[in-house]
Design an enzyme around this catalytic site. Structure first.
Site, PDB file in Angstrom:
ATOM      1  N   ASP A 132     -88.338  21.733 -50.594  1.00 62.35           N
ATOM      2  CA  ASP A 132     -87.084  21.942 -51.608  1.00 62.35           C
ATOM      3  C   ASP A 132     -87.045  23.203 -52.426  1.00 62.35           C
ATOM      4  OD1 ASP A 132     -85.089  19.375 -51.292  1.00 62.35           O
ATOM      5  OD2 ASP A 132     -86.406  18.994 -53.600  1.00 62.35           O
ATOM      6  N   CYS A 186     -76.641   0.878 -41.393  1.00 58.90           N
ATOM      7  CA  CYS A 186     -76.573   0.157 -42.608  1.00 58.90           C
ATOM      8  C   CYS A 186     -74.776  -0.716 -42.639  1.00 58.90           C
ATOM      9  CB  CYS A 186     -75.374   0.912 -43.662  1.00 58.90           C
ATOM     10  SG  CYS A 186     -76.779   2.422 -43.994  1.00 58.90           S
ATOM     11  N   CYS A 189     -72.426  -2.681 -45.003  1.00 52.63           N
ATOM     12  CA  CYS A 189     -73.238  -2.365 -45.989  1.00 52.63           C
ATOM     13  C   CYS A 189     -72.012  -1.568 -46.978  1.00 52.63           C
ATOM     14  CB  CYS A 189     -74.053  -2.669 -46.081  1.00 52.63           C
ATOM     15  SG  CYS A 189     -74.867  -3.012 -48.186  1.00 52.63           S
ATOM     16  N   CYS A 192     -73.696   0.496 -51.955  1.00 52.09           N
ATOM     17  CA  CYS A 192     -74.543   2.087 -52.313  1.00 52.09           C
ATOM     18  C   CYS A 192     -73.087   2.438 -53.409  1.00 52.09           C
ATOM     19  CB  CYS A 192     -75.047   2.870 -51.772  1.00 52.09           C
ATOM     20  SG  CYS A 192     -74.314   3.319 -50.147  1.00 52.09           S
TER      21      CYS A 192
END
Length: 308
Positions: A132, A186, A189, A192
């Site tokens: 980062d 995924c 689904c 999230c």
């Protein structure tokens, strides 16, 4: 040792010895597809106040712009899932990644040791470590290195450890054996997306940062808009909601990294402890944590907002 496969295997073995939970290698080349996604994301202003995301476009998309002669990108992941979480269910909630020592320091140290190992075992190797710390699309490189795929919540999902993992990147100027991208999905689904209180995940793998609790409580330097009153779910620094509900994290196991262990008093802090915290306590409890990025003033702002 001249065989590229043997050299790559040696690097991965050392990465595991250093404590990383996964290591993969990809060819350093321009990221053509990501250029389209990045430009579209910026055009819609989904980066909110993170103006720095508009800078260094070519460096984000081409590792050769970050290091002369870049040939290979080594990606590593490090699990941070804790064995215990906060005890008081009424206390402001801290993102799990911030429990222990700042991951930037932990991963950077390990990657520098890995680079030193490569120097010692492979002649004429130059490399740069990134955590980062530069315009690197680290999730993309981790995917290309076969470490996982990008979930609908935009997190890297590892089939072995789930998504509670940090990513580190090491770019080197020698060719290596490259891993294959793994198939991952995924499926249908949307847990999230459905669970996010401010509805920041506006479409699969598209995050409006300006609505994300992590952005609002960390990167955001101004006041938090009243639009989000009652929608931060008691989060005081960062957010794990979209990861907590992910089925892939059912297999998450506790990390093995001692530097990620929280200070003894952190997990037992009550709601009253959080709201009565003074600056000296803040400095003591979070002296090695990523929470220090928010500074005491930022943390108090977040506490005041979720108390309204």
């Amino acid at each position: 040792m001249n065989n590229l496969s043997d050299q790559s295997a040696m690097i991965k073995e050392e990465a595991r010895r250093l404590g990383f939970d996964g290591c993969g290698i990809s060819r350093a080349e321009k990221l053509q597809e990501d250029a389209i996604y990045l430009d579209d994301w910026l055009r819609h202003h989904y980066h909110a106040g993170m103006i720095y995301m508009e800078n260094h476009r070519e460096k984000r998309l081409d590792p050769a712009k970050l290091m002369d002669g870049a040939r290979s990108v080594i990606s590593v992941i490090l699990n941070y899932y804790p064995s215990q979480t906060q005890a008081d269910p009424e206390a402001p909630v801290l993102a799990k990644y911030a429990y222990g020592k700042d991951y930037h320091d932990v991963i950077r140290k390990k990657l520098k040791l890995l680079l030193k190992f490569i120097h010692s075992n492979m002649a004429y190797v130059n490399g740069r470590v990134f955590v980062d710390s530069a315009p690197v699309l680290e999730k993309t490189w981790a995917v290309r290195a076969g470490l996982g795929w990008i979930g609908k919540n935009t997190c890297l999902i590892s089939p072995k450890t789930g998504s509670f993992c940090f990513i580190g990147t090491l770019i080197v100027d020698v060719p290596l054996h490259y891993d294959e991208v793994i198939a991952g999905s995924c499926g249908d689904c949307t847990r999230c997306m459905d669970a996010c209180p401010p509805q920041a995940i506006i479409a699969p793998r598209i995050l409006d940062a300006g609505r994300c609790i992590s952005y609002l409580t960390i990167e955001n330097k101004g006041d938090i808009s009243g639009e989000f009153q009652g929608r931060l779910a008691k989060r005081v620094f960062g957010c794990d909601i979209c990861q907590d509900v992910c089925p892939w994290n059912r297999k998450a196991v506790a990390h093995r990294e001692k530097d990620f262990e929280p200070p003894p008093e952190l997990l037992v802090m009550t709601r009253a402890d959080w709201f009565n915290m003074d600056e000296e306590q803040f400095k003591r409890i979070f002296r090695n944590s990523a929470v220090k990025r928010a500074k005491f003033k930022g943390l108090k702002r977040n506490l005041e907002f979720i108390s309204l």
